[in-house]
Enzyme design. Structure first.
Site: not given
Ligand code: UD1
Ligand code: CA
Length: 466
Positions: A17, A103-104
């Site tokens: 995004r 990280g975000d």
């Molecule tokens: C995640 C949590 C959610 C929480 C939210 C808070 C899970 C399943 N859900 O959701 O409960 O409320 O964070 O922000 O964990 N990332 C990786 N590899 C991947 C996927 C993600 O490194 O395969 C990293 C992303 O870069 C990011 C973090 O993990 O920094 C969170 O991933 P994101 O997809 O944003 O999770 P949310 O759906 O927001």
């Molecule tokens: Ca997120």
């Protein structure tokens, strides 16, 4: 003494995004990449080791942090947060406890991380989840509790309407006992709406194994602002900017209109300095006490001493001692060193130049690659001609010299101490000490010339002047 823990920062996500060629975690907020804030918070909270899980744009992220003591692990396919943490298993083997961060989410404080780790140890928990109650929990995982225990975390997309009513959300930060989390991760399946391996499913599995999972609730949900798109990037920028400026106001700095100023996170400002509207302070800028800075102004990577006055100017990568006056409308390019009581006035450009105490360059000059002594006066419009089309050359002007208006000093050249260059001179060779140098065509007055010319052209009748 706290026991060791390793921080694992998840930063492999796609960041679709953002619509960007730059990896999401390298986008900047208040002068630093998003990821830098999380790294700093983890270190400050006491992490002995830091592991970053990278995927999208991994090479760029690794390159940016090449000088730092970080171990990178690669998650080549982004199959979810649980899958991301699994990639770090080997890297964290040495620590009995790990803290997982995103990280975000750069607003998290080291206090909150440290608080979570302490709480985890007091509770002797297998897992501690950082949570917060927010007015609008849309998009977040919801905390399903029974008293102090967390039984499960339900992702927004998988939640029932009743579960969506829960206002307590998963921050995405956790503390785990290392061995327990990896054995639980091995049991996580991807049978959910997103087809991902959720790290959050570990909570349910640990409960099934009768391990304790607790929530560490933080009071300030501002720490949980995540960045997924440019709008959120701007929101976090605004919040963090407010925090930075408020911090400096608490330290005794006046901001007349803080909303119009930008101050990067590494900037330092001394007390009783007054910052007018429209001032941008970037990078490693350090400003002394009692200064006045009037915008629009951009000051980058510059050290400014006490009691300086900067008016509507740009200064980059330079050093100013105390009581220096700059502007209005100066451009100080990289490599300038100005001693105390120097004055650089309107429409003056300086580059890679040292200026001694009390020297004045008040108007309309270009001074490049020069070394200027003390108490020199540079007249209006003096140009230091430093470039011959191939190379840059140095000009030296010694103490107490006077350079008349609109002179050109053709480098390389030296103007010795106490000498005087007459206005309009083009100086190509050394001016000796205390000498006068005049290097311009001598003036000649031709008396009555105008009348003679008129008579010749008009035959004695006066023209109408048109
Ligand atoms: C995640 C949590 C959610 C929480 C939210 C808070 C899970 C399943 N859900 O959701 O409960 O409320 O964070 O922000 O964990 N990332 C990786 N590899 C991947 C996927 C993600 O490194 O395969 C990293 C992303 O870069 C990011 C973090 O993990 O920094 C969170 O991933 P994101 O997809 O944003 O999770 P949310 O759906 O927001
Ligand atoms: Ca997120």
């Amino acid at each position: 003494m706290m026991e060791d823990f390793t921080a694992v920062i998840l930063a492999a996500g796609e960041g679709t995004r953002m619509k960007s060629d730059i990896p999401k975690v390298l986008h900047k907020v208040c002068g630093q990449p998003i990821l830098t804030y999380t790294l700093q918070a983890a270190r400050q909270a006491g992490a002995q080791k830091i592991v970053v899980v990278v995927g999208n744009g991994a090479d760029k992220v690794k390159e940016y942090y090449a000088q730092e003591n970080i171990e990178f692990v690669l998650q080549s396919d982004q199959k979810g947060t649980g899958h991301a943490l699994m990639q770090a298993e080997n890297a964290v083997k040495g620590s009995s406890q790990i803290v997982v961060l995103c990280g975000d989410m750069p607003m998290v404080t080291s206090d909150s991380i440290e608080g979570m780790v302490k709480f985890h140890r007091q509770q002797k928990a297998a897992c501690t989840v950082m949570t917060a109650k927010v007015p609008d929990p849309t998009g977040y995982g919801r905390i399903i509790r029974e008293g102090n225990k967390v039984l499960d975390i339900r992702e927004h997309k998988d939640a029932t309407p009743e579960e969506r009513e829960i206002k307590e959300i998963n921050a995405g930060f956790y503390c785990f006992d290392t061995s327990l989390v990896f054995s639980a991760l091995a049991k996580v399946k991807n049978d959910n709406i997103q087809g991902e391996y959720y790290l959050t499913d570990v909570v349910k599995i640990l409960n099934q194994e009768e391990k304790l999972v607790v929530a560490f609730e933080i009071k300030n949900p501002d720490e949980l602002h995540g960045i997924n798109d440019r709008r959120q990037l701007a929101q976090v920028q605004k919040l963090m900017q407010q925090q930075i400026i408020e911090y400096w106001m608490e330290q005794g700095v006046t901001f007349i209109n803080p909303d119009t100023c930008m101050v990067d996170s590494d900037v330092q400002i001394g007390r009783d300095t007054v910052i007018y509207p429209g001032v941008i302070l970037e990078g490693k800028t350090k400003i002394g006490k009692g200064c006045t800075i009037i915008g629009p102004c951009r000051i980058k990577d510059t050290v400014i001493g006490d009691f300086c006055e900067i008016v509507m100017s740009q200064i980059d990568d330079s050093e100013l001692d105390e009581n220096v006056k700059i502007g209005p409308y100066c451009n100080l390019r990289p490599g300038c060193k100005l001693s105390s009581k120097v004055k650089v006035g309107d429409f003056v450009e300086l580059k890679n130049t040292k200026v001694g105490e009390g020297t004045k360059i008040p108007h309309l000059s270009y001074v490049g690659d020069a070394v200027l002594g003390k108490h020199i006066n540079i007249g209006a419009g003096v140009i230091f001609v430093n470039y011959d089309g191939y190379k840059k050359h140095q000009t030296v002007v010694e103490d107490d010299a006077f350079i008349g208006c609109n002179s050109n000093l053709i480098a390389p050249v030296t103007i010795k101490a106490g000498s005087f260059v007459a206005a309009g001179s083009t100086i190509t060779k050394e001016v000796p000490e205390n000498a006068l140098a005049i290097a311009r065509a001598r003036q000649e007055n031709k008396l009555g010339w105008v009348i003679k010319r008129r008579n010749k052209i008009e035959g004695g009748t006066k023209g109408d002047g048109k």
